[in-house]
Structures are given as C-alpha cells and as structure tokens.
Design an enzyme around this catalytic site. Structure first.
Site, short mmCIF file in Angstrom:
data_model
loop_
_atom_site.label_atom_id
_atom_site.label_comp_id
_atom_site.label_asym_id
_atom_site.label_seq_id
_atom_site.Cartn_x
_atom_site.Cartn_y
_atom_site.Cartn_z
N ASP A 178 0.85 -1.20 0.00
CA ASP A 178 0.00 0.00 0.00
C ASP A 178 0.88 1.25 0.00
O ASP A 178 0.63 2.21 -0.73
CB ASP A 178 -0.90 -0.03 1.25
CG ASP A 178 -2.11 0.87 1.13
OD1 ASP A 178 -2.47 1.25 0.00
OD2 ASP A 178 -2.71 1.19 2.18
N HIS A 193 -4.15 2.92 -7.18
CA HIS A 193 -5.33 2.56 -6.38
C HIS A 193 -6.56 2.29 -7.26
O HIS A 193 -7.39 1.44 -6.91
CB HIS A 193 -5.63 3.62 -5.32
CG HIS A 193 -4.94 3.33 -4.02
ND1 HIS A 193 -3.62 3.62 -3.81
CD2 HIS A 193 -5.38 2.72 -2.87
CE1 HIS A 193 -3.27 3.23 -2.59
NE2 HIS A 193 -4.32 2.67 -2.00
N HIS A 229 -6.12 -1.15 -8.41
CA HIS A 229 -6.51 -2.03 -7.29
C HIS A 229 -8.03 -2.23 -7.29
O HIS A 229 -8.54 -3.34 -7.21
CB HIS A 229 -6.09 -1.43 -5.94
CG HIS A 229 -6.86 -1.98 -4.79
ND1 HIS A 229 -8.11 -1.51 -4.44
CD2 HIS A 229 -6.59 -3.01 -3.95
CE1 HIS A 229 -8.57 -2.22 -3.43
NE2 HIS A 229 -7.65 -3.13 -3.10
N HIS A 286 -5.45 -5.73 0.46
CA HIS A 286 -5.47 -4.45 -0.26
C HIS A 286 -4.09 -4.09 -0.82
O HIS A 286 -3.93 -3.85 -2.02
CB HIS A 286 -5.98 -3.36 0.72
CG HIS A 286 -5.87 -1.96 0.22
ND1 HIS A 286 -6.80 -1.41 -0.64
CD2 HIS A 286 -4.94 -1.00 0.44
CE1 HIS A 286 -6.45 -0.16 -0.90
NE2 HIS A 286 -5.32 0.12 -0.26
#
Ligand code: ZN
Length: 363
Positions: free
Chosen positions: A171, A254, A257, A271
């Site tokens: 992350d 992101h 993602h 995540h």
C-alpha cells in the site's frame, strides 16, 4: 487554488506504548468507549484496565460486531449515549478503526486510533469506508477532521503475521508514485485542494524508507522480533503513507486495485498486495525508465509482493476478464483520471498485460 496538508493531531509510536494509554489520553475525555474485537479484547483489556487503574476515568468496553455498517455505528452511538461517553478508543484493524472514527464524528467527540496491524495507510486519515451488514461496499464517509491521536504499540503490531506488514508496504509503495503523478498533473488531493510541498516530501521519504528497510523488517518479523527497521517500516506504512496518500493524492495504482476487485480469483489478496501490482501497472502506463521499473520489481520480489498476474492468483489470463478489470479501473470518478495524460480502458489493459510480461522476466 489553496494547498493543504492534514494529519492526526498526535502520532505516537513505541514498544509497549499501549500500557501508557491513560497518560496519552487523559485530557481527551472522562468516559471512554473502548472498542475491540472479541479476540482483541482478550489480549488488550487487562492492559487498558491496568493503565487506567486508580484513575477517576470510566471505561466502557464493547465488542465490535465485525462490520463497519450504519447499523453497527448506530448501535455503538446508543451505547455511548446511555453511558455518557465523551471519547472513543478503537483498538484493532481497518473496519473497527473506521467504525470508531464514524462514531466519534456523529457524537462529536475525540477518537483515539490504536491499530494492532500495519497493513494499510488508513489509520491516520479522515475517512471511513461503510459497508452493508452483509459486507458489501456502501459508501465513503469523508470526515471533517483526522483522528485526535494515532497510537502504535510496535510490540503488539509485531505479533501479527509478517504478511500483513508486507501488505502494508505494498500500500505504501504506491504513495510516492501516485503523489508524483498528482504533482505533475496538478490534481487535487482527498481534501479537494492542492497537495502541499511537505506532503510530497513525506511521500518521497516513504518510498526511500521502504527500499532501505523493507526486507530487513520482514526478516525480523518472521522471527517475531522488533528491530529499528521494523519501527521504521511501521512508521512508513502508517504515517508517511497515510499523510502521503491523503494530502499527496491518489492516481492510477489505487484505481487499478479497485479494478482487480471485480476478479474473484484475487479476493484472497490483501489491499496492499493488489496496490503493489497496481503500482507496477502505473509505471508502465507512465512509460517510466526500465531502471525505475526494475527497482520497484526487485523490491516487490525481495519481500514477496506480487509482480505477475499469476502471483495475483490469476491462473489463466483471459483477455475479456482483464478488460473488465481495466474498465472498472476507469469507472467514473476514479482517481486514475489524476494521471497527467489521457487514460482509457484500452491503455490500462495494455499496461496490465505488459506489467505482467515484465514481471515474469524477473521470476
Ligand atoms: Zn491504499
């Protein structure tokens, strides 16, 4: 347009710091709602009680119902009202901490965030993600302020599986590259303003810290010990990445993602594991130098973050499915439009397949 950097009022990190919870929080309230999971309560209740022993403060312990839903938030608000709580302490992981933030927002009281893992950069942010009681995404709750305090007890965090800290590094890996893209495009951050220069500097420090300390931290944690590298990575994952993403801005990594959440085969991933591969895809979209791409790949490889679709759990690459991922990455309102050039589902599709092909060369 104005610039902004936002952060929790206090960020405290140290070995055994939960034992000093009273000293850290005494000025924030008189009756504290203390939220933890059932398992977490067994591990931390006695530490919290010991810290508040012989003090005039009241503690109301409550077990979290597993989902950050409106129903759960309302249930906790009722408990706060009937006990006269004037502050909330959340001790646990992502959804629990988001719930504590939401309760504090609706009840207009301070919140103390005590993460027991360092797997994402969410703790410092002024954001809660709400789900239905069945666990389906409901909405983002954008909060008017960041938590009063984020307290990291590294001794507790080090007891969590090493894979969680590695996911947190995934992350955090995206933070610098997304902030850099936003800096070039002059995109706005999570507050809708321009990132302050200082936010970009923290994002840079975040990436440098990962490269310098990541592998050392992973190896230490696998042996269940806390070293300076573990301390530095916990700070990078939580604070540097937290401020870096919220004030520096998000971009393609992101959004990609989010695109991968449509693939069932990737549901077992954390995540940060998906964000790491999303970062690699973003670098390909930007046509970054092979030197930079290689630096990121070698880092991911060293700490076992995925660098190919196969490592993401995609057994057979089906063009139609990858196109669905690319389309979802380009959904309306996605942060992918913060990239400093035009982005289409076709260009994301091309970058995913190319990132996978590059990754395979390093296996
Ligand atoms: Zn993230």
């Amino acid at each position: 347009m104005a610039k902004i950097i936002m952060s929790p009022s206090k960020y405290i990190q140290g070995n055994g710091e939960l034992k000093k919870l009273y000293a850290h929080t005494a000025n924030l309230g008189t009756t504290f709602l203390v939220l933890a999971t059932e398992g977490g309560m067994k591990r931390i209740k006695h530490i919290v009680e010991e810290s508040f022993k012989d003090q005039s403060k009241k503690l109301v312990f409550e077990i979290f119902n597993k989902e950050c839903s409106k129903e759960e938030i309302n249930r906790l608000i009722e408990i706060c009202k009937s006990n006269g709580c004037d502050a909330v302490i959340g001790i646990g992981g992502g959804k629990l901490l988001d719930t504590a933030k939401a309760v504090s927002y609706y009840e207009k009281m301070p919140v103390v965030i005590v993460p027991t893992i360092a797997s994402t950069d969410a703790p410092c942010s002024a954001l809660s993600v709400l789900y239905t009681p069945e666990g389906v995404f409901d909405q983002y709750l954008v909060l008017p302020k960041n938590p009063e305090m984020v307290l990291m007890d590294t001794d507790i965090i080090a007891k969590a599986p090493a894979r969680l800290l590695v996911a947190g590094m995934g992350d955090a890996l995206a933070t610098y590259f997304e902030a850099r893209a936003c800096d070039i495009s002059k995109a706005t951050n999570m507050a809708g303003l321009l990132p302050a220069k200082s936010a970009y500097a923290l994002a840079q420090l975040c990436y440098e810290t990962l490269l310098e300390e990541g592998l050392k931290a992973k190896l230490a944690l696998e042996n269940k010990v806390v070293t300076p590298a573990v301390e530095n990575i916990i700070e990078a994952n939580t604070y540097l990445s937290g401020i870096g993403f919220e004030s520096g801005g998000l971009a393609a990594a992101h959004a990609i993602h989010n695109g991968f959440t449509v693939l069932k085969e990737c549901h077992h991933l954390y995540h940060g594991e998906k964000v790491a591969f999303g970062t690699l895809v973003q670098l390909v979209m930007e046509n970054c130098s092979m030197e930079e791409i290689e630096e990121v790949i070698q880092f991911c490889k060293s700490i076992e973050l995925p660098i190919t679709l196969g490592q993401m759990g995609v057994k057979e690459v089906k063009p139609k499915e990858i196109m669905e991922v690319a389309k979802a990455s380009c959904a309306e309102g996605e942060t992918i439009y913060n990239m400093p050039f035009e982005v289409t589902a076709e260009s994301v599709y091309a970058a995913i397949l190319t990132a996978d092909a590059i990754g395979k060369r390093y296996l």
